[in-house]
Design a protein around this motif. Structure first.
Motif, short mmCIF file in Angstrom:
data_model
loop_
_atom_site.label_atom_id
_atom_site.label_comp_id
_atom_site.label_asym_id
_atom_site.label_seq_id
_atom_site.Cartn_x
_atom_site.Cartn_y
_atom_site.Cartn_z
N ASP A 143 1.11 -1.57 0.35
CA ASP A 143 0.34 -0.25 -0.10
C ASP A 143 0.65 1.47 0.54
N GLU A 193 -5.41 1.80 2.46
CA GLU A 193 -6.64 1.15 1.43
C GLU A 193 -7.47 2.08 1.65
N TYR A 194 -8.24 2.45 2.16
CA TYR A 194 -9.32 2.37 2.80
C TYR A 194 -9.66 4.09 2.89
N ARG A 244 -9.53 5.44 -0.61
CA ARG A 244 -10.38 5.39 -1.34
C ARG A 244 -10.84 7.01 -0.85
N TYR A 267 3.47 1.37 -1.72
CA TYR A 267 3.34 1.02 -3.18
C TYR A 267 2.55 2.15 -4.11
N PHE A 275 -6.84 2.61 -5.48
CA PHE A 275 -6.69 2.29 -3.91
C PHE A 275 -6.42 0.92 -3.99
N LEU A 276 -6.18 0.16 -4.40
CA LEU A 276 -6.17 -1.63 -4.87
C LEU A 276 -4.84 -1.85 -5.53
N SER A 305 -2.39 -2.02 6.28
CA SER A 305 -3.11 -1.65 4.85
C SER A 305 -3.93 -1.45 5.01
N PHE A 306 -5.26 -1.77 5.62
CA PHE A 306 -6.58 -1.38 5.16
C PHE A 306 -6.86 0.09 5.41
N PHE A 324 -2.63 -4.02 -2.99
CA PHE A 324 -2.70 -5.63 -3.01
C PHE A 324 -2.08 -6.50 -3.47
N LEU A 325 -1.91 -6.43 -4.73
CA LEU A 325 -1.70 -7.44 -5.83
C LEU A 325 -0.14 -8.03 -5.99
N ALA A 349 -12.96 6.02 -5.07
CA ALA A 349 -12.48 4.54 -5.62
C ALA A 349 -12.62 4.85 -7.06
N ASP A 350 -12.84 6.02 -7.95
CA ASP A 350 -12.46 5.57 -9.03
C ASP A 350 -11.11 5.57 -9.70
N PRO A 351 -10.97 4.70 -10.43
CA PRO A 351 -9.05 4.26 -11.06
C PRO A 351 -8.72 6.30 -11.53
#
Lengths: 383, 297
Positions: free
Chosen positions: B38, B112-113, B116, B40, B221-222, B108-109, B225-226, B121-123
């Motif tokens: 996150d 992320e949020y 957001r 990153y 915002f996500l 991490s949450f 994660f990956l 939330a829009d890219p």
């Protein structure tokens, strides 16, 4: 699949905490007798967090618009309508939790459902509670394959979309089509059905992992089949990147995307000049519906933003629910279902409504759009 | 074939850059910093905000401007990493390992949020794109921008390696990794060194975030994660805590994915890549270059 058990559980906990906090409003202590007199509650599961969170407001705003219009005219059977939303995060666990929450809040009809993979597990939850579902956006064939009596789709289905895609690919003279999907039930369904319809004209199916940035390995694979038509059936976040990376890799043929990719963001992510000329299979959007400008203005006035994908279907879902409850003379699930099945000629954006025996629209109403100057415009109504 | 290798190396260098932060933090305080991915993401957004504030950029100036943004972002995410350590991890340093792990998931949450809530939330799409014509090298399509990005990644990694192996600071880090208590007795300011480790690791993740934003264009915002998960994997393959091993691990994971996609198709890519990893780790649990550590009592 989205394999994030630890995180999802924590997210669920957080969401349920939040919703428990604010669920003490109107219906917090509603008993059965209140239910007869109080507002009729429509429930809507939409993505409000997670990767598809951008879509949620398009749907809930449009539903609210329909509810306000109906309430202004006196409501349904003398009772007001009320919208309760819950977050499905486009994820099966969150969706199940959200559906249970809506059920305990006493919704009469469910008018939500965007991600097919998240909507699927909610079918038995609403079914057990005897709540009819009018699903405005999710359209995987799997939703109706179980032939559940309470499930109605008012968006075109995967097989109808695949038929539209096949028609357009043939019309464009595509002979070497590659179908790309993101391994979600919705996307894979369309890709495989299109492949079946295309027969020998489909040379390969390529699956990608959603939520990544680099699809060069997939692009290399696709190009090794020397395609002249690439059809992406997933969502716009990856769609934009894939279009861009295909073009960067020197692909010159046609590209088409499915309805999940129809968003202004697609061209923005791909780059406006890169996305130019990309086709899309899509049901009616506010922009492509003749005579919807008054509705668009009403929406803009109320919410200060443009309606988007599935706004019109969500608006119609609420109107259809209201009509069915009126016809049924109450909110009894079985009666509402019969009323929905008997519906004939109810005017919606997609035309007069009549459900097929499997509870889908008789005609999907898929059209071909094309990116022109960075925005989707109607290319061919495919009628 | 060369195309596959190139694809793999390019993606792998991003993995490696992010994995380094994981590896350094783990090496020193044995914490799996799940919020690392996150950072990153945070880097990508900080870069986006700076570019947005700077207004339009003329095409000729793209690279110098991006470099300046990169440096500013590295400072920003580095400080965020330090703050994260100070607020979330330091108070728990002597708590059970599990509490620390859960705190990391929580952090991490929160990132992320929080992002957001702040950015929506829009890219978002980067205002500057590293676009360019590609040319062929041994049958692979390569763009100048890719070369620049890989070059940057190599410079950053080489710099880090020098820092850790050749400087006093690096020696202090290695000492703490071996034994924090003795290091303190030897006069090393353990807290300060750990802070600086977080700064460096987070700055590298932030740099990767900006580079990914400018190259791929889309940020959300996500997005962390990956890649966080992949970077963690890369660190484990290479030998977590070992810097050259981590870099190798990143590149290896990139190559495995690239070849997995080609041989078995996109659906089987992760099965292939991670299957190889499991096999590999059963044979060599310490990773490529990890040392067999004798359990300390």
């Amino acid at each position: 699949m989205r394999a994030i058990p630890l995180k999802s559980i924590a997210a669920l906990a957080a969401i349920s905490l939040l919703t428990a906090g604010c669920g003490q409003g109107l219906l917090g202590g509603a008993s059965d007798s209140d239910k007869q007199a109080g507002p009729i509650v429509l429930g809507m599961l939409i993505p409000q967090s997670g990767s598809e969170a951008a879509i949620g407001p398009y749907m809930s705003n449009a539903a609210q618009l329909a509810i306000d219009e109906i309430n202004a005219k006196g409501g349904v059977l003398g009772r007001k309508l009320e919208l309760k939303t819950a977050d499905d995060a486009c994820d099966a666990q969150s969706a199940s939790a959200g559906a249970n929450k809506l059920v305990t809040e006493g919704v009469a009809v469910s008018v939500g459902g965007y991600c097919s993979g998240a909507t699927l597990p909610t079918l038995p939850i609403f079914g057990k509670a005897g709540i009819p579902m009018i699903i405005p956006a999710a359209n995987s064939q799997e939703l109706v394959d179980q032939k559940l009596k309470h499930v109605f789709l008012i968006n075109g289905t995967g097989s109808q979309q695949a038929a539209a895609a096949q028609k357009w690919i043939a019309k464009q003279g595509g002979t070497r089509a590659v179908l790309m999907h993101d391994n979600t039930s919705y996307s894979k369904d369309i890709a495989l059905r299109t492949k079946e319809l295309l027969g020998a004209q489909a040379v390969a199916v390529e699956a990608v992992t959603p939520k990544e940035s680099d699809y060069s390995a997939n692009v290399t694979n696709v190009l090794s089949h020397k395609p002249d038509f690439v059809y992406w059936t997933g969502y716009f976040q990856e769609g934009g990147l894939i279009i861009r990376q295909l073009r960067q890799a020197g692909y010159k043929g046609s590209i088409m995307v499915g309805d999940g990719s129809v968003s202004p963001k697609l061209a923005e992510i791909a780059g406006a000049s890169t996305a130019e000329g990309v086709y899309a299979t899509m049901t009616q959007t506010p922009d492509t519906i003749q005579g919807a400008s008054g509705w668009i203005d009403a929406y803009k006035k109320k919410f200060g933003s443009e309606p988007g994908p599935y706004s019109n279907q969500s608006y119609d879902a609420v109107r259809l629910a209201a009509e069915a409850i009126t016809k049924a003379g109450g909110t009894d699930g079985a009666k509402v279902i019969s009323a929905l099945e008997a519906m004939d000629g109810f005017q919606m954006f997609s035309g007069p409504l009549k459900f097929t025996p499997e509870h889908t629209l008789a005609s999907g109403g898929f059209q071909i759009l094309v990116v022109k100057d960075g925005a989707f415009a109607l290319q061919d109504p495919l009628t | 074939m060369t195309q596959l290798v190139w694809n793999g190396l390019f993606v792998g260098s991003f993995y490696a850059l992010v994995a380094l932060g994981y590896s350094m933090v783990y090496g020193i305080i044995k914490l799996l910093n799940f919020a690392h991915g996150d950072l990153y993401m945070l880097g990508a957004f900080v870069g986006f905000a700076i570019l947005g504030a700077a207004g339009g950029v003329s095409p000729a100036m793209t690279l110098p401007v991006l470099l300046a943004v990169l440096v500013a972002t590295m400072a920003g995410t580095g400080l965020a990493g330090v703050a994260l350590e100070r607020i979330a991890y330091r108070p728990l340093r002597h708590a059970p390992r599990l509490s620390l792990l859960i705190t990391a998931v929580g952090a991490s949450f929160a990132l992320e949020y929080g992002m957001r809530a702040g950015a929506g939330a829009d890219p978002r799409v980067y205002p500057v794109r590293l676009d360019g014509a590609s040319f062929e090298v041994l049958g692979a399509r390569v763009t100048l921008q890719q070369l620049v990005l890989i070059g940057l990644a190599v410079v950053l990694m080489a710099g880090l390696n020098l820092l850790v192996t050749r400087t006093r600071e690096g020696r202090a880090m290695r000492a703490i990794a071996l034994d924090p208590r003795t290091s303190r007795l030897m006069g090393i300011d353990v807290d300060a060194v750990i802070s600086r480790t977080f700064f460096i690791g987070s700055a590298l993740a932030g740099a990767a975030g900006v580079m990914a934003g400018a190259y791929y264009g889309k940020i959300d915002f996500l997005m962390g994660f990956l890649i966080g998960l992949k970077a963690f994997t890369a660190a484990v393959i290479g030998g977590i805590g070992n810097i050259p091993g981590t870099m190798l691990g990143g590149l290896l994971l990139g190559l495995l994915e690239s070849f997995g996609t080609f041989w078995l198709g996109g659906e089987w890519r992760d099965v292939f890549a991670f299957g190889v990893l499991i096999l590999f780790l059963t044979v060599r649990p310490t990773g490529l270059l990890g040392e067999r550590v004798v359990e300390r009592v």
